[in-house]
Scaffold this active site. Sequence first.
Site, mmCIF file in Angstrom:
data_model
loop_
_atom_site.group_PDB
_atom_site.id
_atom_site.type_symbol
_atom_site.label_atom_id
_atom_site.label_comp_id
_atom_site.label_asym_id
_atom_site.label_seq_id
_atom_site.Cartn_x
_atom_site.Cartn_y
_atom_site.Cartn_z
ATOM 1 N N SER A 134 0.874 -1.191 0.000
ATOM 2 C CA SER A 134 0.000 0.000 0.000
ATOM 3 C C SER A 134 0.897 1.222 0.000
ATOM 4 O O SER A 134 2.042 1.154 0.461
ATOM 5 C CB SER A 134 -0.869 0.009 1.258
ATOM 6 O OG SER A 134 -1.530 1.256 1.404
ATOM 7 N N TYR A 147 -2.235 0.231 10.616
ATOM 8 C CA TYR A 147 -2.218 -0.135 9.191
ATOM 9 C C TYR A 147 -0.898 0.297 8.547
ATOM 10 O O TYR A 147 -0.270 -0.467 7.810
ATOM 11 C CB TYR A 147 -3.417 0.500 8.482
ATOM 12 C CG TYR A 147 -3.565 0.056 7.052
ATOM 13 C CD1 TYR A 147 -3.805 -1.273 6.734
ATOM 14 C CD2 TYR A 147 -3.451 0.970 5.998
ATOM 15 C CE1 TYR A 147 -3.930 -1.699 5.417
ATOM 16 C CE2 TYR A 147 -3.582 0.565 4.678
ATOM 17 C CZ TYR A 147 -3.815 -0.776 4.397
ATOM 18 O OH TYR A 147 -3.935 -1.189 3.085
HETATM 19 P P1 NAP Z 1 -11.529 -6.051 0.696
HETATM 20 O O1 NAP Z 1 -12.468 -5.856 -0.437
HETATM 21 O O2 NAP Z 1 -12.023 -5.847 2.088
HETATM 22 O O3 NAP Z 1 -10.850 -7.494 0.556
HETATM 23 C C1 NAP Z 1 -10.015 -7.997 1.572
HETATM 24 C C2 NAP Z 1 -9.866 -9.491 1.349
HETATM 25 O O4 NAP Z 1 -8.971 -10.009 2.353
HETATM 26 C C3 NAP Z 1 -11.181 -10.214 1.499
HETATM 27 O O5 NAP Z 1 -11.296 -11.179 0.475
HETATM 28 C C4 NAP Z 1 -11.060 -10.894 2.846
HETATM 29 O O6 NAP Z 1 -11.794 -12.113 2.834
HETATM 30 C C5 NAP Z 1 -9.569 -11.166 2.890
HETATM 31 N N1 NAP Z 1 -9.093 -11.426 4.243
HETATM 32 C C6 NAP Z 1 -9.099 -10.606 5.320
HETATM 33 N N2 NAP Z 1 -8.618 -11.251 6.395
HETATM 34 C C7 NAP Z 1 -8.305 -12.515 5.980
HETATM 35 C C8 NAP Z 1 -7.781 -13.653 6.636
HETATM 36 N N3 NAP Z 1 -7.478 -13.647 7.945
HETATM 37 N N4 NAP Z 1 -7.564 -14.771 5.913
HETATM 38 C C9 NAP Z 1 -7.872 -14.805 4.594
HETATM 39 N N5 NAP Z 1 -8.380 -13.765 3.918
HETATM 40 C C10 NAP Z 1 -8.594 -12.625 4.621
HETATM 41 O O7 NAP Z 1 -10.284 -5.042 0.548
HETATM 42 P P2 NAP Z 1 -9.236 -4.821 -0.639
HETATM 43 O O8 NAP Z 1 -9.141 -3.352 -0.827
HETATM 44 O O9 NAP Z 1 -9.539 -5.649 -1.802
HETATM 45 O O10 NAP Z 1 -7.897 -5.295 0.094
HETATM 46 C C11 NAP Z 1 -7.005 -6.227 -0.469
HETATM 47 C C12 NAP Z 1 -5.583 -5.807 -0.144
HETATM 48 O O11 NAP Z 1 -5.311 -4.548 -0.760
HETATM 49 C C13 NAP Z 1 -5.274 -5.629 1.345
HETATM 50 O O12 NAP Z 1 -4.008 -6.178 1.623
HETATM 51 C C14 NAP Z 1 -5.247 -4.122 1.506
HETATM 52 O O13 NAP Z 1 -4.444 -3.720 2.575
HETATM 53 C C15 NAP Z 1 -4.681 -3.709 0.162
HETATM 54 N N6 NAP Z 1 -4.903 -2.308 -0.211
HETATM 55 C C16 NAP Z 1 -6.169 -1.823 -0.337
HETATM 56 C C17 NAP Z 1 -6.332 -0.478 -0.690
HETATM 57 C C18 NAP Z 1 -7.696 0.150 -0.840
HETATM 58 O O14 NAP Z 1 -7.786 1.390 -0.895
HETATM 59 N N7 NAP Z 1 -8.770 -0.617 -0.928
HETATM 60 C C19 NAP Z 1 -5.217 0.350 -0.896
HETATM 61 C C20 NAP Z 1 -3.950 -0.203 -0.775
HETATM 62 C C21 NAP Z 1 -3.800 -1.521 -0.436
HETATM 63 P P3 NAP Z 1 -12.622 -12.721 4.073
HETATM 64 O O15 NAP Z 1 -13.129 -11.579 4.887
HETATM 65 O O16 NAP Z 1 -13.683 -13.530 3.404
HETATM 66 O O17 NAP Z 1 -11.613 -13.567 4.790
#
Ligand code: NAP
Length: 248
Positions: A134, A147
Amino acid sequence: MRALEGKRAIVTGASSGIGAATARALAREGATVAVGARRADRLADLGEGFVALELDVVDPESSERFVSSAFDRLRGIDILVNNAGLAVGRDLFDASTEEDEEAVLETNVHGLIRMTRLCLPHLSDDGHIVNIGSIAGRQAYEKAALYVASKFAVRGFTYALREDLLGRPIRLTTVDPGLVETNFSVVRLRGDEGAAAKVYENVEPLTPQDIAECVIFALTRPAHVNVDEIVVKARAQSSPSRIIRDRP
Ligand code: NAP
């Protein structure tokens, strides 16, 4: 022939957002994809052709079971996308709790490290690990200490691992996005959907597909090319805390 035909990939956290988009993009490019998340029922939404398995990256047994089943079903692993992650709360650090600290650090840091350790012995020659970091791992911002700490750790681990992998036929990339519209903010704001919608108000954020295409770019370079890092932000964002919100 599609760019990733014959490749076998794992995507963690594929029940939503960036993970789901990345799994779909990998399949589109011809890879066979094993997907994992705690809400395994949601993985069915990806459609047919995926190896969908329950996975909690925080739980060592669940992680071991997932990697062993994925390895058996795919008959090998070429690509690991460490995507599972979350943030909890948007408060000053004073409000932090033992539970929040454990959730964020265990998922984003230990979960990613654990999955890497478990997959590494199975990775084929010409393997590739992609960590979803990120911009929070590059620049601190307010009310995000856990975070930010977790994503700085991901970046540190990625670069230390790059050193340890040097000389082996395994590539390593970190993709570091800015604001992406996913379920991330709903989770971060503890289920408050109204507050989460405001995060993306009057701005055109990145989409999960935008990030998936960055992952595909890194994966589809020639084998001698290691894309170390991709930092990608919405045009309207220059840093975690500077976003121009002038969209009607
Ligand atoms: P999201 O839509 O909330 O997806 C997060 C995913 O992580 C879900 O599929 C969730 O599935 C899974 N997850 C969470 N805890 C878990 C666990 N203990 N074991 C297995 N799976 C788990 O959010 P996203 O934005 O796509 O996030 C994905 C990645 O991108 C993260 O690493 C986040 O930090 C990064 N990121 C996001 C952004 C943003 O602005 N959205 C920016 C930079 C980086 P379950 O809840 O079903 O387990």
